[in-house]
Scaffold this motif. Structure first.
Motif, PDB file in Angstrom:
ATOM      1  N   THR A  19       0.813  -1.180   0.174  1.00 32.24           N
ATOM      2  CA  THR A  19      -0.083  -0.188   0.211  1.00 32.24           C
ATOM      3  C   THR A  19       0.329   1.235  -0.099  1.00 32.24           C
ATOM      4  O   THR A  19       0.417   2.364  -0.087  1.00 32.24           O
ATOM      5  CB  THR A  19      -0.635  -0.424   0.922  1.00 32.24           C
ATOM      6  N   GLN A  20       2.230   1.104   0.181  1.00 26.72           N
ATOM      7  CA  GLN A  20       2.582   2.321  -0.143  1.00 26.72           C
ATOM      8  C   GLN A  20       2.862   3.461  -1.425  1.00 26.72           C
ATOM      9  O   GLN A  20       3.318   4.372  -0.757  1.00 26.72           O
ATOM     10  CB  GLN A  20       4.624   2.216   1.167  1.00 26.72           C
ATOM     11  N   GLN A  52      12.541  -7.230   8.046  1.00 25.38           N
ATOM     12  CA  GLN A  52      11.515  -6.217   8.272  1.00 25.38           C
ATOM     13  C   GLN A  52      10.982  -7.096   9.228  1.00 25.38           C
ATOM     14  O   GLN A  52      10.004  -6.058  10.218  1.00 25.38           O
ATOM     15  CB  GLN A  52      10.500  -6.938   7.485  1.00 25.38           C
ATOM     16  N   ILE A  53      10.926  -8.101   9.208  1.00 21.31           N
ATOM     17  CA  ILE A  53       9.532  -8.716  10.446  1.00 21.31           C
ATOM     18  C   ILE A  53      10.117  -8.571  12.010  1.00 21.31           C
ATOM     19  O   ILE A  53       9.790  -7.835  12.833  1.00 21.31           O
ATOM     20  CB  ILE A  53       9.886 -10.743  10.194  1.00 21.31           C
ATOM     21  N   ASN A  67       5.826   2.984   9.630  1.00 27.82           N
ATOM     22  CA  ASN A  67       5.662   2.766   8.366  1.00 27.82           C
ATOM     23  C   ASN A  67       6.312   4.608   8.073  1.00 27.82           C
ATOM     24  O   ASN A  67       6.618   5.316   6.775  1.00 27.82           O
ATOM     25  CB  ASN A  67       4.104   2.232   7.387  1.00 27.82           C
ATOM     26  N   LYS A  68       6.288   5.557   9.342  1.00 29.37           N
ATOM     27  CA  LYS A  68       6.632   7.124   9.408  1.00 29.37           C
ATOM     28  C   LYS A  68       7.974   6.698  10.407  1.00 29.37           C
ATOM     29  O   LYS A  68       8.060   8.103  10.692  1.00 29.37           O
ATOM     30  CB  LYS A  68       5.215   7.316   9.356  1.00 29.37           C
ATOM     31  N   ALA A  98      16.710  -3.554   4.183  1.00 28.28           N
ATOM     32  CA  ALA A  98      15.131  -4.244   4.277  1.00 28.28           C
ATOM     33  C   ALA A  98      14.162  -3.059   4.873  1.00 28.28           C
ATOM     34  O   ALA A  98      13.178  -2.896   4.545  1.00 28.28           O
ATOM     35  CB  ALA A  98      14.790  -4.611   4.838  1.00 28.28           C
ATOM     36  N   VAL A  99      14.728  -2.593   6.418  1.00 33.18           N
ATOM     37  CA  VAL A  99      13.728  -1.967   6.896  1.00 33.18           C
ATOM     38  C   VAL A  99      13.248  -0.318   6.693  1.00 33.18           C
ATOM     39  O   VAL A  99      12.288  -0.238   5.562  1.00 33.18           O
ATOM     40  CB  VAL A  99      14.373  -1.252   8.810  1.00 33.18           C
ATOM     41  N   SER A 100      14.191  -0.071   5.319  1.00 29.99           N
ATOM     42  CA  SER A 100      14.094   1.208   4.390  1.00 29.99           C
ATOM     43  C   SER A 100      12.911   1.374   3.640  1.00 29.99           C
ATOM     44  O   SER A 100      11.941   2.362   3.765  1.00 29.99           O
ATOM     45  CB  SER A 100      15.057   1.879   3.882  1.00 29.99           C
ATOM     46  N   GLN A 101      12.646  -0.315   3.381  1.00 24.50           N
ATOM     47  CA  GLN A 101      11.942  -0.410   1.995  1.00 24.50           C
ATOM     48  C   GLN A 101      10.474   0.049   2.857  1.00 24.50           C
ATOM     49  O   GLN A 101       9.932   0.021   1.804  1.00 24.50           O
ATOM     50  CB  GLN A 101      12.019  -1.581   1.606  1.00 24.50           C
ATOM     51  N   LEU A 102      10.469  -0.009   4.370  1.00 25.52           N
ATOM     52  CA  LEU A 102       8.709  -0.352   4.621  1.00 25.52           C
ATOM     53  C   LEU A 102       8.363   1.673   4.846  1.00 25.52           C
ATOM     54  O   LEU A 102       6.829   2.022   4.577  1.00 25.52           O
ATOM     55  CB  LEU A 102       9.262  -1.046   6.260  1.00 25.52           C
TER      56      LEU A 102
END
Length: 366
Positions: A19-20, A52-53, A67-68, A98-102
């Protein structure tokens, strides 16, 4: 982490990635294309999943937006992973990506000065890396492979032998071997191939002769000169585009038992009839997909006959043996499909000691 918790985190992870792009002015088709890139079953996305998990669990525990979040939040997460699990810097760097992608604006983390300084500090404090590693002698493995009876060995052994020989001659990764379509593999006569002006042909020929020599006096028929094959969508790309890499592997001039071409012919005669379109198949259930990790298992078991060093790369060993055999480094870089020689030097070359006699040359009375 309980299974229910893992399931909830995985659902949230996919939701964020899916949904990003919905809050932008993009059309639905454009959103779908971008979303597919982040959620498709690729090696990169699979490697990102664990980080990410872990971040989603950490964010939930610390009441942080998933996500923010800010660069400082990401630094705190990486610091927690370092102190709690003592992850290596390379793993933390993977977690960062990986986390930046979220995040809704993932590009903002790429050049953040504080985040970059944090990673640089971790890198500087990491244990020293040993540059030089002894070149591994593959003769014990070659002798074992030479002793195998191609007509009576199991499907797993036949596939493992072919995978190993192709891996040495072409610097293949397990994922490369997994991506060889069966219909791309063919035998080409010497009279046909002699008209081609292909540097890669010369390179593979030199590698085959140098690395598989001194194991047999039986000669392969010169009429069957090359095994031609392709690797579809390897890890490497060209300007962001997926590629198809072609290879031509010469029949071994001295050994029929270590000849990749001959080994393929025997394997092809006994390859199970199945729906798989790949050269290598699942040995237990041929119609089921074959994982690259299975091919890695075949190669690792054979490598253990030559070395006890853990987590060794056949691609690295073969490239170092090629250099030791006199193959020019430029040809090794081309054959390995590396983007440049520094990539090869930094990640794959094992031998970093000069063989030149500096002592007698520089310390003289003249």
């Amino acid at each position: 982490m309980a299974n229910d918790g893992k399931s909830q985190l995985e659902t949230r992870r996919v939701e964020i990635l899916s949904t990003q792009y919905q809050l932008t002015a993009l059309t639905s088709d454009a959103q779908q294309l971008l979303t597919q890139h982040t959620v498709q079953d690729s090696s990169t996305n699979r490697s990102y999943r664990r980080g990410q998990i872990l971040f989603l669990q950490w964010a939930s525990d610390n009441n942080i937006s998933d996500n923010k979040f800010s660069p400082i939040d990401l630094i705190n997460f990486l610091s927690a992973m370092k102190s709690t699990h003592n992850y290596a810097v390379t793993t933390l760097q993977l977690f960062r990506s990986a986390v930046s992608q979220l995040h809704q604006n993932s590009s903002s983390f790429r050049d953040d000065p504080l985040l970059n300084k944090f990673i640089a500090t971790l890198t500087a404090r990491a244990p020293p890396i040993r540059l030089h590693r002894q070149t591994i002698d593959l003769q014990p493995t070659f002798h074992y492979l030479s002793s195998l009876d191609n007509t009576s060995t199991s499907l797993t052994s036949r596939q493992g032998k072919l995978a190993f020989l192709l891996g040495v001659a072409c610097f293949f990764r397990p994922s490369d071997l997994q991506r060889i379509p069966l219909d791309s593999v063919r035998v080409v006569e010497d009279s046909i191939i002699s008209h081609l002006k292909d540097d890669l042909v010369v390179t593979v020929l030199a590698l085959s002769i140098s690395l598989f020599s001194h194991f047999s006096t039986t000669r392969v028929s010169p009429d069957l000169a090359f095994l031609c094959l392709e690797v579809h969508c390897p890890k490497e790309k060209r300007q962001g585009c997926r590629i198809i890499k072609s290879f031509k592997v010469r029949a071994h001039t001295n050994s029929i038992t270590l000849c990749p071409l001959q080994t393929f012919l025997v394997y092809a005669q006994r390859r199970p009839v199945c729906s798989s379109l790949s050269l290598f198949v699942n040995s237990i259930s041929p119609d089921r997909p074959l994982q690259a990790s299975t091919i890695q298992g075949w190669i690792s078991r054979l490598l253990r006959r030559s070395t006890s060093e853990p987590r060794v790369s056949l691609r690295s060993i073969a490239s170092s043996l090629a250099l030791a055999s006199g193959i020019p480094k430029d040809d090794v870089v081309t054959m390995g499909n590396w983007s440049n020689s520094s990539t090869f030097e930094n990640h794959y070359r094992r031998e970093h000691l000069s063989q030149f006699d500096f002592t007698s040359t520089l310390i003289t009375l003249d």
